[in-house]
Design a protein around this motif. Structure first.
Motif, short mmCIF file in Angstrom:
data_model
loop_
_atom_site.label_atom_id
_atom_site.label_comp_id
_atom_site.label_asym_id
_atom_site.label_seq_id
_atom_site.Cartn_x
_atom_site.Cartn_y
_atom_site.Cartn_z
N THR A 7 4.22 9.54 11.01
CA THR A 7 3.21 9.76 12.04
C THR A 7 3.11 8.52 12.92
O THR A 7 3.08 7.39 12.43
N GLN A 9 0.12 3.49 2.99
CA GLN A 9 -1.13 4.24 3.14
C GLN A 9 -2.21 3.49 3.91
O GLN A 9 -3.30 4.00 4.10
N ASP A 22 0.80 -1.22 0.00
CA ASP A 22 0.00 0.00 0.00
C ASP A 22 0.83 1.27 0.00
O ASP A 22 0.30 2.35 0.18
N TYR A 37 0.84 6.61 15.72
CA TYR A 37 -0.50 6.51 16.29
C TYR A 37 -0.48 5.52 17.44
O TYR A 37 0.08 4.43 17.31
N THR A 40 -2.69 2.94 19.21
CA THR A 40 -3.89 2.24 18.79
C THR A 40 -4.51 1.38 19.90
O THR A 40 -5.61 0.89 19.74
N THR A 67 3.21 5.27 10.16
CA THR A 67 2.98 5.35 8.72
C THR A 67 4.19 5.97 8.01
O THR A 67 5.12 6.47 8.65
N THR A 84 -4.28 2.31 6.90
CA THR A 84 -4.52 3.07 8.13
C THR A 84 -4.83 2.18 9.32
O THR A 84 -5.14 0.99 9.16
N ALA A 85 -4.78 2.77 10.50
CA ALA A 85 -5.16 2.06 11.71
C ALA A 85 -6.61 1.59 11.63
O ALA A 85 -6.95 0.52 12.14
N TYR A 86 -7.45 2.36 10.96
CA TYR A 86 -8.86 1.98 10.80
C TYR A 86 -8.98 0.72 9.95
O TYR A 86 -9.77 -0.17 10.26
N ASN A 87 -8.18 0.62 8.87
CA ASN A 87 -8.18 -0.58 8.03
C ASN A 87 -7.72 -1.80 8.82
O ASN A 87 -8.31 -2.88 8.72
N THR A 92 3.77 0.44 8.64
CA THR A 92 2.97 0.09 7.47
C THR A 92 3.89 -0.35 6.33
O THR A 92 5.05 0.02 6.27
#
Length: 176
Positions: free
Chosen positions: A73, A43, A40, A75, A77, A69, A45-48, A100
């Motif tokens: 950045t 790209q 990816d 995060y 989680t 990422t 994300t933590a949501y994915n 990532t």
């Protein structure tokens, strides 16, 4: 160095009935480094990831405690006192840090991502009074997975060189 760690832990998908156990953070004696193994370009994300861990793996929530990422950045989680699923046999005593991308496929790790990883690992070692030898790759835990595709000895050396006392952070919550 001053870094912002963006806290997404309250906003990520959680299983409707399952919950991770809590733990005393004094039991943390390892930090396990992962990569998302996604093609990816960083790209994903933590949501994915949370969606995949909950809907596909049937876990209580995202498995990692931190995600970094490509742009560097960081995060958060999961809270550090959550015993999440990320490395069998290590979950109750470790923090899971993921970057990532899929570096096995030649996806080179960006300088910003690598520097953020070194920074975060040094910060966590300082916070939990761990030496850099407490940092292990997922592939060093007995897992058949080859993640992360990083030179772990070099990474541990970079973390060891960091002057822990100069590391400061600010954690901020992100609204969904």
């Amino acid at each position: 160095m001053f870094k912002v760690i963006k806290d997404l832990s309250l906003f990520l998908l959680k299983h409707p009935t399952k919950r991770y156990n809590f733990r005393d953070t004094s039991t943390i004696d390892r930090i396990v480094v992962h990569q998302t193994a996604t093609e990816d370009n960083g790209q994903f994300t933590a949501y994915n990831i949370a969606s995949f861990h909950v809907n596909t793996n049937d876990w209580a929530g995202i498995g990692y405690h931190y995600l970094i990422t490509d742009d560097g950045t960081i995060y958060q989680t999961n809270p550090d006192n959550v015993s999440s699923y990320h490395a069998s046999g290590y979950n109750t005593r470790s923090l899971g840090v993921a970057i990532t991308g899929d570096h096995d496929l030649g996806d080179e790790i960006s300088t910003k991502k690598y520097n953020a990883l070194v920074y975060l690992l040094a910060k966590l070692c300082n916070k939990y009074n761990l030496s850099s030898s407490a940092i292990v790759g997922h592939n060093e835990t007995g897992s058949p997975k080859q993640c992360p595709s990083l030179d772990m000895d070099k990474l541990r050396s970079e973390v060891k060189k960091k002057e822990y006392t100069s590391i400061s952070e600010r954690v901020c919550s992100i609204s969904a």
